[in-house]
Design an enzyme around this catalytic site. Sequence first.
Site, mmCIF file in Angstrom:
data_model
loop_
_atom_site.group_PDB
_atom_site.id
_atom_site.type_symbol
_atom_site.label_atom_id
_atom_site.label_comp_id
_atom_site.label_asym_id
_atom_site.label_seq_id
_atom_site.Cartn_x
_atom_site.Cartn_y
_atom_site.Cartn_z
ATOM 1 N N ASN A 267 12.873 -38.522 25.974
ATOM 2 C CA ASN A 267 12.659 -37.497 27.005
ATOM 3 C C ASN A 267 13.849 -37.315 27.958
ATOM 4 O OD1 ASN A 267 12.110 -40.001 28.109
ATOM 5 N ND2 ASN A 267 10.467 -39.246 29.418
ATOM 6 N N GLU B 114 9.911 -50.542 30.019
ATOM 7 C CA GLU B 114 9.560 -49.335 30.775
ATOM 8 C C GLU B 114 8.647 -48.519 29.879
ATOM 9 O OE1 GLU B 114 10.262 -48.485 33.836
ATOM 10 O OE2 GLU B 114 11.560 -50.178 34.290
ATOM 11 N N CYS C 203 7.246 -40.029 31.964
ATOM 12 C CA CYS C 203 6.372 -41.214 31.921
ATOM 13 C C CYS C 203 5.526 -41.374 33.175
ATOM 14 C CB CYS C 203 7.214 -42.461 31.699
ATOM 15 S SG CYS C 203 8.561 -42.623 32.882
ATOM 16 N N GLU D 160 13.778 -51.200 36.667
ATOM 17 C CA GLU D 160 15.100 -50.581 36.568
ATOM 18 C C GLU D 160 15.448 -50.036 37.947
ATOM 19 O OE1 GLU D 160 14.882 -47.853 33.123
ATOM 20 O OE2 GLU D 160 15.928 -49.424 32.021
HETATM 21 P P1 NDP Z 1 8.495 -44.837 21.181
HETATM 22 O O1 NDP Z 1 7.853 -46.098 21.633
HETATM 23 O O2 NDP Z 1 7.953 -44.163 19.990
HETATM 24 O O3 NDP Z 1 10.044 -45.080 20.847
HETATM 25 C C1 NDP Z 1 10.933 -45.617 21.810
HETATM 26 C C2 NDP Z 1 12.154 -46.174 21.096
HETATM 27 O O4 NDP Z 1 11.790 -47.310 20.321
HETATM 28 C C3 NDP Z 1 12.795 -45.196 20.118
HETATM 29 O O5 NDP Z 1 14.197 -45.379 20.145
HETATM 30 C C4 NDP Z 1 12.205 -45.642 18.794
HETATM 31 O O6 NDP Z 1 12.981 -45.257 17.701
HETATM 32 C C5 NDP Z 1 12.207 -47.161 18.964
HETATM 33 N N1 NDP Z 1 11.262 -47.898 18.152
HETATM 34 C C6 NDP Z 1 10.179 -47.448 17.476
HETATM 35 N N2 NDP Z 1 9.538 -48.488 16.887
HETATM 36 C C7 NDP Z 1 10.231 -49.616 17.198
HETATM 37 C C8 NDP Z 1 10.057 -51.006 16.909
HETATM 38 N N3 NDP Z 1 9.038 -51.472 16.173
HETATM 39 N N4 NDP Z 1 10.962 -51.894 17.404
HETATM 40 C C9 NDP Z 1 11.973 -51.477 18.186
HETATM 41 N N5 NDP Z 1 12.188 -50.163 18.496
HETATM 42 C C10 NDP Z 1 11.323 -49.253 18.011
HETATM 43 O O7 NDP Z 1 8.510 -43.887 22.456
HETATM 44 P P2 NDP Z 1 8.924 -42.344 22.500
HETATM 45 O O8 NDP Z 1 10.340 -42.216 22.092
HETATM 46 O O9 NDP Z 1 7.874 -41.568 21.804
HETATM 47 O O10 NDP Z 1 8.878 -42.033 24.061
HETATM 48 C C11 NDP Z 1 7.732 -41.655 24.738
HETATM 49 C C12 NDP Z 1 7.127 -42.834 25.462
HETATM 50 O O11 NDP Z 1 8.093 -43.432 26.313
HETATM 51 C C13 NDP Z 1 5.965 -42.465 26.361
HETATM 52 O O12 NDP Z 1 4.929 -43.397 26.204
HETATM 53 C C14 NDP Z 1 6.538 -42.564 27.751
HETATM 54 O O13 NDP Z 1 5.584 -42.828 28.730
HETATM 55 C C15 NDP Z 1 7.516 -43.689 27.592
HETATM 56 N N6 NDP Z 1 8.551 -43.624 28.628
HETATM 57 C C16 NDP Z 1 8.538 -44.542 29.636
HETATM 58 C C17 NDP Z 1 9.451 -44.464 30.664
HETATM 59 C C18 NDP Z 1 9.468 -45.480 31.764
HETATM 60 O O14 NDP Z 1 10.487 -45.600 32.422
HETATM 61 N N7 NDP Z 1 8.400 -46.202 32.022
HETATM 62 C C19 NDP Z 1 10.447 -43.393 30.712
HETATM 63 C C20 NDP Z 1 10.401 -42.504 29.581
HETATM 64 C C21 NDP Z 1 9.462 -42.614 28.591
HETATM 65 P P3 NDP Z 1 12.779 -43.787 17.037
HETATM 66 O O15 NDP Z 1 12.291 -42.857 18.087
HETATM 67 O O16 NDP Z 1 14.136 -43.430 16.575
HETATM 68 O O17 NDP Z 1 11.769 -43.974 15.976
#
Ligand code: NDP
Length: 487
Positions: free
Chosen positions: A151, A248, A282, A461
């Site tokens: 995002n 996060e 988020c 963070e």
């Molecule tokens: P995901 O959990 O799907 O993915 C996050 C990252 O983790 C991506 O780079 C993904 O790779 C990677 N990933 C996926 N599976 C694994 C694994 N088993 N081990 C290690 N890495 C892995 O989240 P989204 O990208 O869909 O983001 C949306 C989510 O992020 C929402 O829940 C949102 O609330 C949260 N978020 C939280 C924030 C905070 O600061 N608290 C800020 C922004 C978002 P790939 O995508 O390439 O598959």
Amino acid sequence: MTIPVYQNFINGKFLANQNGATFAVTNPATDEVIYHVEVADKFIQDAAIQSAKQGFAVWSALTPIERSRILLKAVTLLRERNDELAKIEVLDTGKPWQEAECVDVQTGADVIEYFAGLAPAQVGQQQMVAEDFYYTRKEPLGICAGIGAWNYPLQIACWKSGPALAAGNALIFKPSEETPLGAIKLAEIYTEAGVPAGVFNVVQGAAEVGQWLTHNPDIAKVSFTGEVGTGKKVVASAAGSLKDVTMELGGKSPLLVFDDADVSQAVSAAMLGNFYTQGEVCTNCTRIYVHKNIYQQFIEELKSRTEQNIIAGDPLDPQVNFGALISKKHQDLVMSYIDKGIAQGATLLTGGKTLSPESAPNGYFVAPTVFIDCTDDMTIVKEEIFGPVMSVLVFEDEDDVIRRANDTHLGLAAGVFSQDIKRAHRVTHKLQAGICWINSYGNSPAEMPVGGYKQSGIGRENGIETLDHYTQTKSIYVGMSNIESPF
Ligand code: NDP
């Protein structure tokens, strides 16, 4: 037109993988492939670790003020290239230019600048113990890994690399497969600013590349931004080599609007906290609890402003303030939540459908959606949707609304609108959330720590404490008197 192919960024330059695997990146507003990226295969993964080891040796030997000067050059370059970088974020994420132009790069640069300033000020302690004394040193952890969500791709890369590098660590960063270009551009900027080769590496790929990072015994820490479910897998995997973790994760944050609130201000907060970045934030306040005395006024203003003021369309058009969701899959997921809301008895106040704006007819848009007549047990009120879907609920009693707001396993953020200063603070102190806003919503300056309570996260963070999360304390005891030995 040839479509560019980007390689992984290792040891200060682009490096080709050996197995030739690539993935395509699509512009969510047009449904067109805009570039390809090489996957980090075993060759790249090994090279990333070697490079980070070498980078760490050089970088950690610099004084904090030397590191600070280099990072501040990167900050200048980020700001100079604001428009170029903001455009990349628009094309990768589908968010409006209007936002990216003034938020994504700026807030990323702010955080690097903040930690560059703090690094030289980080001190240990010393204390006399009789004639002897001890002192402590704050030492970097070594090689850290950053894993980002889609995002705020560039901002997340800055928020993780700023404190990690300022504290003297090397970082291997994996952006989301949906949005990989911002991190590459940051790597180029760091290199141009003088960050030594190997200190900031970018590896590309999906979950399996993330899993490799969380398993690798040479990596001391994983800072992860993503979903709660993925975060749990990351923590479990990191436990194998007892890595430090920062998590996060997601939220389902409440906004409490009391009957003494400025209603228009509260509507502004509710709209910002649900429709900014087309709902993919988020900390969004997706559960809006409104006092029954002002409920009618609140929803009337909310409906008219949502229907009149939101302009969906080509995100590069500066007039557009509402963009496309990240993917077709995500659009379908958000629509499935809307269907569940209707099936479980909530009433659509507005929205509830996909959009096909004239200027971006193939984009993955979902209309800004507001549900009323919601109850706490509905799926749309309980689960994170990560799209532009707001649920409005009614309350009468302060204690009761606090109980309802806290009745979730998530605890990322919360908001309170009230003109009664005592009530605003009293209620906020009882909310189980890591980030709370009073008569405001969403601002997140570099100085303020952010992170979640309960299953929304571990660690923080931004803010001073984050530098401690990227260092370890070494205690050094100094004997000034003769050793008393029984031997
Ligand atoms: P995901 O959990 O799907 O993915 C996050 C990252 O983790 C991506 O780079 C993904 O790779 C990677 N990933 C996926 N599976 C694994 C694994 N088993 N081990 C290690 N890495 C892995 O989240 P989204 O990208 O869909 O983001 C949306 C989510 O992020 C929402 O829940 C949102 O609330 C949260 N978020 C939280 C924030 C905070 O600061 N608290 C800020 C922004 C978002 P790939 O995508 O390439 O598959």
